[in-house]
Design a protein around this motif. Structure first.
Motif, PDB file in Angstrom:
ATOM      1  N   GLU A  49       0.836  -1.201   0.000  1.00 54.92           N
ATOM      2  CA  GLU A  49       0.000   0.000   0.000  1.00 54.92           C
ATOM      3  C   GLU A  49       0.872   1.254   0.000  1.00 54.92           C
ATOM      4  O   GLU A  49       0.608   2.218  -0.735  1.00 54.92           O
ATOM      5  N   GLU A  50       1.909   1.254   0.829  1.00 58.18           N
ATOM      6  CA  GLU A  50       2.824   2.391   0.864  1.00 58.18           C
ATOM      7  C   GLU A  50       3.551   2.536  -0.470  1.00 58.18           C
ATOM      8  O   GLU A  50       3.776   3.658  -0.953  1.00 58.18           O
ATOM      9  N   PHE A  51       3.894   1.405  -1.072  1.00 56.98           N
ATOM     10  CA  PHE A  51       4.604   1.410  -2.349  1.00 56.98           C
ATOM     11  C   PHE A  51       3.773   2.076  -3.445  1.00 56.98           C
ATOM     12  O   PHE A  51       4.237   2.991  -4.139  1.00 56.98           O
ATOM     13  N   VAL A  52       2.535   1.639  -3.598  1.00 56.27           N
ATOM     14  CA  VAL A  52       1.681   2.204  -4.645  1.00 56.27           C
ATOM     15  C   VAL A  52       1.346   3.665  -4.333  1.00 56.27           C
ATOM     16  O   VAL A  52       1.338   4.516  -5.232  1.00 56.27           O
ATOM     17  N   ALA A  53       1.105   3.971  -3.070  1.00 50.97           N
ATOM     18  CA  ALA A  53       0.833   5.355  -2.693  1.00 50.97           C
ATOM     19  C   ALA A  53       2.018   6.259  -3.016  1.00 50.97           C
ATOM     20  O   ALA A  53       1.848   7.426  -3.395  1.00 50.97           O
ATOM     21  N   GLY A  54       3.231   5.714  -2.895  1.00 53.16           N
ATOM     22  CA  GLY A  54       4.436   6.484  -3.169  1.00 53.16           C
ATOM     23  C   GLY A  54       4.562   6.916  -4.617  1.00 53.16           C
ATOM     24  O   GLY A  54       5.316   7.851  -4.928  1.00 53.16           O
ATOM     25  N   ASP A  89      -4.884 -18.171  -3.195  1.00 53.32           N
ATOM     26  CA  ASP A  89      -5.591 -17.179  -4.015  1.00 53.32           C
ATOM     27  C   ASP A  89      -5.552 -15.771  -3.433  1.00 53.32           C
ATOM     28  O   ASP A  89      -6.069 -14.835  -4.049  1.00 53.32           O
ATOM     29  N   LYS A  90      -4.926 -15.591  -2.270  1.00 49.31           N
ATOM     30  CA  LYS A  90      -4.877 -14.259  -1.661  1.00 49.31           C
ATOM     31  C   LYS A  90      -3.774 -13.442  -2.323  1.00 49.31           C
ATOM     32  O   LYS A  90      -2.598 -13.823  -2.304  1.00 49.31           O
ATOM     33  N   VAL A  91      -4.140 -12.302  -2.917  1.00 50.85           N
ATOM     34  CA  VAL A  91      -3.184 -11.461  -3.643  1.00 50.85           C
ATOM     35  C   VAL A  91      -3.309 -10.022  -3.161  1.00 50.85           C
ATOM     36  O   VAL A  91      -4.301  -9.636  -2.556  1.00 50.85           O
ATOM     37  N   TRP A  92      -2.287  -9.235  -3.453  1.00 45.78           N
ATOM     38  CA  TRP A  92      -2.301  -7.840  -2.998  1.00 45.78           C
ATOM     39  C   TRP A  92      -2.745  -6.852  -4.071  1.00 45.78           C
ATOM     40  O   TRP A  92      -3.327  -5.816  -3.753  1.00 45.78           O
ATOM     41  N   MET A  93      -2.445  -7.140  -5.342  1.00 50.41           N
ATOM     42  CA  MET A  93      -2.705  -6.154  -6.383  1.00 50.41           C
ATOM     43  C   MET A  93      -4.174  -6.158  -6.806  1.00 50.41           C
ATOM     44  O   MET A  93      -4.655  -7.112  -7.415  1.00 50.41           O
ATOM     45  N   THR A  94      -4.852  -5.071  -6.503  1.00 53.42           N
ATOM     46  CA  THR A  94      -6.237  -4.900  -6.921  1.00 53.42           C
ATOM     47  C   THR A  94      -6.271  -4.262  -8.315  1.00 53.42           C
ATOM     48  O   THR A  94      -5.249  -3.816  -8.840  1.00 53.42           O
ATOM     49  N   GLY A  95      -7.449  -4.194  -8.884  1.00 48.27           N
ATOM     50  CA  GLY A  95      -7.602  -3.507 -10.159  1.00 48.27           C
ATOM     51  C   GLY A  95      -7.207  -2.045 -10.062  1.00 48.27           C
ATOM     52  O   GLY A  95      -6.616  -1.485 -10.988  1.00 48.27           O
ATOM     53  N   LYS A  96      -7.507  -1.418  -8.921  1.00 47.67           N
ATOM     54  CA  LYS A  96      -7.131  -0.010  -8.732  1.00 47.67           C
ATOM     55  C   LYS A  96      -5.617   0.144  -8.647  1.00 47.67           C
ATOM     56  O   LYS A  96      -5.047   1.084  -9.211  1.00 47.67           O
ATOM     57  N   HIS A  97      -4.951  -0.786  -7.938  1.00 48.71           N
ATOM     58  CA  HIS A  97      -3.487  -0.743  -7.874  1.00 48.71           C
ATOM     59  C   HIS A  97      -2.895  -0.802  -9.285  1.00 48.71           C
ATOM     60  O   HIS A  97      -2.001  -0.016  -9.632  1.00 48.71           O
ATOM     61  N   ALA A  98      -3.377  -1.759 -10.078  1.00 46.21           N
ATOM     62  CA  ALA A  98      -2.861  -1.923 -11.440  1.00 46.21           C
ATOM     63  C   ALA A  98      -3.088  -0.661 -12.263  1.00 46.21           C
ATOM     64  O   ALA A  98      -2.193  -0.209 -12.990  1.00 46.21           O
ATOM     65  N   ALA A  99      -4.270  -0.085 -12.135  1.00 44.18           N
ATOM     66  CA  ALA A  99      -4.575   1.138 -12.888  1.00 44.18           C
ATOM     67  C   ALA A  99      -3.683   2.293 -12.446  1.00 44.18           C
ATOM     68  O   ALA A  99      -3.209   3.072 -13.282  1.00 44.18           O
ATOM     69  N   ASP A 100      -3.429   2.389 -11.138  1.00 44.44           N
ATOM     70  CA  ASP A 100      -2.557   3.448 -10.626  1.00 44.44           C
ATOM     71  C   ASP A 100      -1.128   3.287 -11.142  1.00 44.44           C
ATOM     72  O   ASP A 100      -0.458   4.274 -11.485  1.00 44.44           O
ATOM     73  N   ILE A 101      -0.653   2.051 -11.211  1.00 41.74           N
ATOM     74  CA  ILE A 101       0.696   1.770 -11.708  1.00 41.74           C
ATOM     75  C   ILE A 101       0.801   2.141 -13.186  1.00 41.74           C
ATOM     76  O   ILE A 101       1.740   2.810 -13.615  1.00 41.74           O
ATOM     77  N   VAL A 102      -0.166   1.709 -13.973  1.00 43.71           N
ATOM     78  CA  VAL A 102      -0.152   2.006 -15.408  1.00 43.71           C
ATOM     79  C   VAL A 102      -0.222   3.513 -15.646  1.00 43.71           C
ATOM     80  O   VAL A 102       0.494   4.049 -16.496  1.00 43.71           O
ATOM     81  N   ARG A 103      -1.051   4.192 -14.878  1.00 44.06           N
ATOM     82  CA  ARG A 103      -1.180   5.646 -15.025  1.00 44.06           C
ATOM     83  C   ARG A 103       0.139   6.341 -14.697  1.00 44.06           C
ATOM     84  O   ARG A 103       0.564   7.263 -15.400  1.00 44.06           O
ATOM     85  N   TYR A 104       0.799   5.886 -13.643  1.00 42.12           N
ATOM     86  CA  TYR A 104       2.097   6.456 -13.259  1.00 42.12           C
ATOM     87  C   TYR A 104       3.120   6.282 -14.378  1.00 42.12           C
ATOM     88  O   TYR A 104       3.825   7.225 -14.751  1.00 42.12           O
ATOM     89  N   VAL A 105       3.198   5.073 -14.940  1.00 36.07           N
ATOM     90  CA  VAL A 105       4.192   4.809 -15.988  1.00 36.07           C
ATOM     91  C   VAL A 105       3.858   5.590 -17.253  1.00 36.07           C
ATOM     92  O   VAL A 105       4.724   6.262 -17.831  1.00 36.07           O
ATOM     93  N   GLU A 106       2.631   5.530 -17.696  1.00 38.58           N
ATOM     94  CA  GLU A 106       2.260   6.213 -18.935  1.00 38.58           C
ATOM     95  C   GLU A 106       2.399   7.728 -18.814  1.00 38.58           C
ATOM     96  O   GLU A 106       2.596   8.423 -19.811  1.00 38.58           O
ATOM     97  N   GLY A 107       2.380   8.226 -17.583  1.00 40.86           N
ATOM     98  CA  GLY A 107       2.578   9.646 -17.360  1.00 40.86           C
ATOM     99  C   GLY A 107       4.042  10.056 -17.321  1.00 40.86           C
ATOM    100  O   GLY A 107       4.344  11.235 -17.118  1.00 40.86           O
ATOM    101  N   GLY A 108       4.946   9.088 -17.485  1.00 43.38           N
ATOM    102  CA  GLY A 108       6.368   9.406 -17.533  1.00 43.38           C
ATOM    103  C   GLY A 108       7.231   8.683 -16.533  1.00 43.38           C
ATOM    104  O   GLY A 108       8.450   8.891 -16.492  1.00 43.38           O
ATOM    105  N   GLY A 109       6.657   7.819 -15.706  1.00 50.71           N
ATOM    106  CA  GLY A 109       7.423   7.080 -14.711  1.00 50.71           C
ATOM    107  C   GLY A 109       8.134   5.872 -15.290  1.00 50.71           C
ATOM    108  O   GLY A 109       7.886   5.466 -16.427  1.00 50.71           O
ATOM    109  N   GLY A 110       9.021   5.306 -14.490  1.00 57.97           N
ATOM    110  CA  GLY A 110       9.736   4.094 -14.897  1.00 57.97           C
ATOM    111  C   GLY A 110       9.363   2.934 -14.008  1.00 57.97           C
ATOM    112  O   GLY A 110       9.107   3.114 -12.809  1.00 57.97           O
TER     113      GLY A 110
END
Length: 220
Positions: A46-51, A74-95
């Motif tokens: 959670e801290e990682f994605v928030a960062g 079957d217990k996982v951490w990455m939700t659909g929102k996490h994935a969307a936040d990651i993709v948005r960060y990268v497509e906006g110029g992140g690595g």
């Protein structure tokens, strides 16, 4: 040149956080010492994605999606929102560096795997001597090296990315490193290493350093 913030989350049930942390700190030691890189480790996902809201130069993930694979498969951490936040960060110029288990157990049809253009398939039950060979021209890997390693076999949309590393062992061969642009950002995927000795290997650390620096746009 300003300071580049690198945000990382490392370690999971099968991968010791302290080994991966030491590898990443060692790979970036010179840049940390001269003040050009600030490396931060998140305490949880959670801290990682928030960062990512801080728009770091790059984010490094060395952790699989499953949080308790022995008892709750079957217990996982990455939700659909996490994935969307990651993709948005990268497509906006992140690595983004998906390193070893950062490729593992994420939904094959999900946004995250689509951004990576690949995902982990399997690895043999026993560690074997794996030879990693540079591919592409120019690539991130300067020279071939061998590690006693967990040989990752992956699915990779090779025609849509730049493959810079391949792997081979008695169990077969696979792609081991690839990179590409994603929107205004960059994505790099790297499959070695698993064991403490492999993570401490000098040639591997040089490759890890090159992967982080390319992903964060410290270098082209």
């Amino acid at each position: 040149m300003g300071k580049h913030l690198i945000w990382a989350y490392v370690g999971d049930f099968y991968h010791k956080a302290e080994w991966a942390k030491a590898a990443l700190e060692g790979a970036l030691a010179v840049s940390i010492a001269d003040g050009s890189v600030e490396l931060r480790f998140a305490g949880d996902t959670e801290e990682f994605v928030a960062g990512l809201r801080e728009k770091p130069a790059a984010a490094v993930l060395f952790a699989e999606n499953r949080t308790d694979p022995e008892r709750m498969h079957d217990k996982v951490w990455m939700t659909g929102k996490h994935a969307a936040d990651i993709v948005r960060y990268v497509e906006g110029g992140g690595g983004w560096l998906a390193w070893h288990s950062g490729l593992a157990s994420y939904p094959e049809e999900g946004e995250y795997a689509a951004m990576l253009k690949g995902y982990f398939l399997s690895h043999p039950s026993e560690h074997q001597l794996v030879r990693y060979t540079p591919a592409g021209s120019p690539g991130l890997a300067a020279e071939a090296f061998e590690l006693m390693d967990e040989h990752y076999f992956v699915e990779c949309r090779e025609a849509e990315t730049d493959v810079f590393l391949r792997s081979e062992s008695v169990d077969g061969s696979s792609i081991a490193g690839w990179r590409h642009a994603s929107g205004a950002g960059r994505v790099c995927c790297l499959t070695p290493a698993h064991r403490e000795d492999g993570l401490a290997d000098g040639t591997f650390r040089s490759l890890l350093q090159a992967s982080v620096c390319w992903t964060s746009k410290i270098m082209d």
